[in-house]
Design an enzyme around this catalytic site. Sequence first.
Site, short mmCIF file in Angstrom:
data_model
loop_
_atom_site.label_atom_id
_atom_site.label_comp_id
_atom_site.label_asym_id
_atom_site.label_seq_id
_atom_site.Cartn_x
_atom_site.Cartn_y
_atom_site.Cartn_z
N HIS A 271 40.10 43.69 38.23
CA HIS A 271 40.79 44.55 39.20
C HIS A 271 40.14 44.53 40.58
CE1 HIS A 271 37.40 47.14 38.42
NE2 HIS A 271 37.79 47.92 39.42
N HIS B 176 40.05 45.60 46.16
CA HIS B 176 40.18 46.48 44.99
C HIS B 176 41.67 46.67 44.72
CE1 HIS B 176 39.90 50.00 42.42
NE2 HIS B 176 38.60 49.74 42.31
#
Length: 154
Positions: A63, A78
Site C-alpha cells: 500500500h 501512500h
Amino acid sequence: MWFFNKNLKVLAPCDGTIITLDEVEDEVFKERMLGDGFAINPKSNDFHAPVSGKLVTAFPTKHAFGIQTKSGVEILLHIGLDTVSLDGNGFESFVTQDQEVNAGDKLVTVDLKSVAKKVPSIKSPIIFTNNGGKTLEIVKMGEVKQGDVVAILK
C-alpha cells in the site's frame, strides 16, 4: 554534483484529481507530520513511480512505497487511508525493495472498487519525507493523467 541543483519534476502516479493535504481525512497527512506534499484522488488502478530513484521502502502490504532520488530527496506514495489493514488484499505489486525505478514505471495495480469499500478513503498522499532543503511547488491541481507533471521541488 550537477544534479543537486536541478529542479525535481514530480509526476502524477495515476489518473485522478490532485488535491491538497488539507483535503485528506487523516491527521498524520493533513498536519504534515511526515512532511509536505499533496494527494491524488485516483481514477485508475495502476500506480506509477512519481520520480526516478531507489525504492527504499516497499511495504509487504503493497500500500505504500518510498523512493529516494539520486539527490537524496525522499518521497512516500501512500495509496489510500488505513489500507495497511488490508494486508495486501486488492494490491498487486510489480516492484521489490531496493529496486531502481524510473519515473513512470508501474509500481502496483490496485482494485480501487474493492479497496474503496473497505477503507475510509482511497485518497492517496504523495509526501516529501525528506525534501533535501528544497521548496515544493504544486503546478497542477484538479484533473490529471498519469505522467503529468504535477509538482516541482525547487
